[in-house]
Design a protein around this motif. Sequence first.
Motif, mmCIF file in Angstrom:
data_model
loop_
_atom_site.group_PDB
_atom_site.id
_atom_site.type_symbol
_atom_site.label_atom_id
_atom_site.label_comp_id
_atom_site.label_asym_id
_atom_site.label_seq_id
_atom_site.Cartn_x
_atom_site.Cartn_y
_atom_site.Cartn_z
ATOM 1 N N MET A 274 60.802 82.757 30.784
ATOM 2 C CA MET A 274 60.123 81.871 29.833
ATOM 3 C C MET A 274 58.611 82.021 29.996
ATOM 4 S SD MET A 274 62.808 80.618 28.502
ATOM 5 C CE MET A 274 62.236 79.315 27.465
ATOM 6 N N ALA A 275 57.873 81.653 28.966
ATOM 7 C CA ALA A 275 56.415 81.814 28.987
ATOM 8 C C ALA A 275 55.783 81.031 30.134
ATOM 9 C CB ALA A 275 55.814 81.379 27.660
ATOM 10 N N ASP A 276 56.218 79.795 30.359
ATOM 11 C CA ASP A 276 55.605 79.001 31.434
ATOM 12 C C ASP A 276 55.907 79.603 32.801
ATOM 13 O OD1 ASP A 276 58.318 78.189 31.124
ATOM 14 O OD2 ASP A 276 57.900 76.303 32.148
ATOM 15 N N GLU A 277 57.085 80.215 32.961
ATOM 16 C CA GLU A 277 57.414 80.866 34.228
ATOM 17 C C GLU A 277 56.557 82.116 34.440
ATOM 18 O OE1 GLU A 277 62.123 79.694 34.537
ATOM 19 O OE2 GLU A 277 61.550 81.472 33.387
ATOM 20 N N ALA A 278 56.342 82.865 33.365
ATOM 21 C CA ALA A 278 55.487 84.054 33.459
ATOM 22 C C ALA A 278 54.061 83.650 33.808
ATOM 23 C CB ALA A 278 55.519 84.842 32.147
ATOM 24 N N MET A 279 53.574 82.552 33.213
ATOM 25 C CA MET A 279 52.219 82.093 33.504
ATOM 26 C C MET A 279 52.116 81.639 34.955
ATOM 27 S SD MET A 279 50.508 82.693 30.801
ATOM 28 C CE MET A 279 51.645 83.981 30.364
ATOM 29 N N LYS A 280 53.158 80.957 35.457
ATOM 30 C CA LYS A 280 53.152 80.521 36.858
ATOM 31 C C LYS A 280 53.152 81.721 37.799
ATOM 32 C CE LYS A 280 55.362 76.081 36.073
ATOM 33 N NZ LYS A 280 56.605 75.309 36.190
ATOM 34 N N LEU A 281 53.914 82.747 37.448
ATOM 35 C CA LEU A 281 53.944 83.967 38.256
ATOM 36 C C LEU A 281 52.571 84.619 38.291
ATOM 37 C CD1 LEU A 281 55.403 86.238 39.812
ATOM 38 C CD2 LEU A 281 55.989 87.224 37.580
ATOM 39 N N LEU A 282 51.948 84.764 37.124
ATOM 40 C CA LEU A 282 50.611 85.364 37.061
ATOM 41 C C LEU A 282 49.579 84.481 37.764
ATOM 42 C CD1 LEU A 282 50.624 86.764 33.423
ATOM 43 C CD2 LEU A 282 50.848 88.058 35.557
ATOM 44 N N CYS A 283 49.739 83.172 37.660
ATOM 45 C CA CYS A 283 48.829 82.251 38.361
ATOM 46 C C CYS A 283 48.955 82.420 39.873
ATOM 47 C CB CYS A 283 49.115 80.799 37.976
ATOM 48 S SG CYS A 283 48.543 80.346 36.334
ATOM 49 N N SER A 284 50.184 82.514 40.369
ATOM 50 C CA SER A 284 50.391 82.695 41.814
ATOM 51 C C SER A 284 49.743 83.980 42.295
ATOM 52 C CB SER A 284 51.886 82.732 42.135
ATOM 53 O OG SER A 284 52.479 81.510 41.860
ATOM 54 N N LEU A 285 49.935 85.043 41.545
ATOM 55 C CA LEU A 285 49.358 86.330 41.912
ATOM 56 C C LEU A 285 47.829 86.289 41.862
ATOM 57 C CD1 LEU A 285 49.891 89.260 42.685
ATOM 58 C CD2 LEU A 285 50.058 89.789 40.252
ATOM 59 N N SER B 31 25.176 79.601 34.125
ATOM 60 C CA SER B 31 25.855 78.951 35.251
ATOM 61 C C SER B 31 27.214 78.448 34.803
ATOM 62 C CB SER B 31 25.018 77.793 35.787
ATOM 63 O OG SER B 31 24.966 76.752 34.839
ATOM 64 N N GLY B 32 28.148 78.495 35.708
ATOM 65 C CA GLY B 32 29.480 78.026 35.392
ATOM 66 C C GLY B 32 30.280 78.971 34.520
ATOM 67 N N GLN B 33 29.828 80.204 34.384
ATOM 68 C CA GLN B 33 30.520 81.158 33.530
ATOM 69 C C GLN B 33 31.671 81.836 34.253
ATOM 70 O OE1 GLN B 33 29.976 81.371 30.288
ATOM 71 N NE2 GLN B 33 28.432 79.803 30.506
ATOM 72 N N PHE B 34 31.839 81.584 35.532
ATOM 73 C CA PHE B 34 32.951 82.140 36.287
ATOM 74 C C PHE B 34 34.064 81.108 36.313
ATOM 75 C CE2 PHE B 34 29.347 84.508 37.771
ATOM 76 C CZ PHE B 34 29.842 85.790 37.926
ATOM 77 N N LYS B 35 35.230 81.500 35.844
ATOM 78 C CA LYS B 35 36.371 80.595 35.833
ATOM 79 C C LYS B 35 37.516 81.231 36.598
ATOM 80 C CE LYS B 35 35.849 78.124 31.479
ATOM 81 N NZ LYS B 35 36.517 77.824 30.214
ATOM 82 N N PRO B 36 38.292 80.432 37.307
ATOM 83 C CA PRO B 36 39.473 80.983 37.971
ATOM 84 C C PRO B 36 40.505 81.420 36.929
ATOM 85 C CG PRO B 36 39.178 78.647 38.513
ATOM 86 C CD PRO B 36 38.084 79.027 37.581
ATOM 87 N N VAL B 37 41.157 82.532 37.203
ATOM 88 C CA VAL B 37 42.143 83.083 36.266
ATOM 89 C C VAL B 37 43.279 82.101 35.981
ATOM 90 C CG1 VAL B 37 43.846 84.928 35.949
ATOM 91 C CG2 VAL B 37 41.526 85.478 36.675
ATOM 92 N N PRO B 38 43.820 81.374 36.987
ATOM 93 C CA PRO B 38 44.890 80.427 36.658
ATOM 94 C C PRO B 38 44.488 79.411 35.596
ATOM 95 C CG PRO B 38 44.816 80.737 39.024
ATOM 96 C CD PRO B 38 43.615 81.452 38.454
ATOM 97 N N GLN B 39 43.256 78.943 35.645
ATOM 98 C CA GLN B 39 42.780 77.989 34.648
ATOM 99 C C GLN B 39 42.784 78.636 33.265
ATOM 100 O OE1 GLN B 39 38.804 76.501 35.352
ATOM 101 N NE2 GLN B 39 38.683 75.567 33.336
ATOM 102 N N ILE B 40 42.326 79.871 33.190
ATOM 103 C CA ILE B 40 42.276 80.583 31.909
ATOM 104 C C ILE B 40 43.680 80.812 31.367
ATOM 105 C CG2 ILE B 40 41.674 82.795 30.840
ATOM 106 C CD1 ILE B 40 39.220 82.745 32.757
ATOM 107 N N LEU B 41 44.602 81.223 32.245
ATOM 108 C CA LEU B 41 45.979 81.480 31.811
ATOM 109 C C LEU B 41 46.633 80.225 31.246
ATOM 110 C CD1 LEU B 41 47.274 83.759 34.706
ATOM 111 C CD2 LEU B 41 46.768 84.442 32.345
ATOM 112 N N MET B 42 46.414 79.100 31.891
ATOM 113 C CA MET B 42 47.042 77.865 31.434
ATOM 114 C C MET B 42 46.404 77.333 30.149
ATOM 115 S SD MET B 42 49.377 78.013 33.466
ATOM 116 C CE MET B 42 50.439 76.611 33.393
#
Length: 141
Positions: free
Chosen positions: A4-15, A67-78
Amino acid sequence: MPLMADEAMKLLCSLSEKKEMKVAFKHIKRGVALTCIMTGIGGLVGGPPGLAVGGAVGGLLGAWMTSGQFKPVPQILMELPPAEQEKLLSQVTAIVRHLEWTDAVQLTKQVMGSQALQERLLALLVGYITKELKAEVKFRV
């Protein structure tokens, strides 16, 4: 088991959390342009002292803009819209389709245990962020 999409996002977030991935959006050019413009205006208005003042003010404004232009990837994915998450889902599914798993936790453990799978998923994620989001990825190697 279908992914499922949310599971794929969680997997990518973990990585991406494991690799401490962050995205730098390319607004840096705007900051540089603003600094140059302010320096030029300061020089025209105030001569040599105006160059210094204009450069300082432009530099501060440029730094503030970027400033503040760096965002963590998990935040972007979600925060991705569902259509974009589905696009990523199909690509992740192509990579992990040969694995046997019953839930997202088990899938994540399998991926984290395989350097080859991690590299393929990282390449997918970096390619997506670079091409689709027009951003630069920074992460721990």
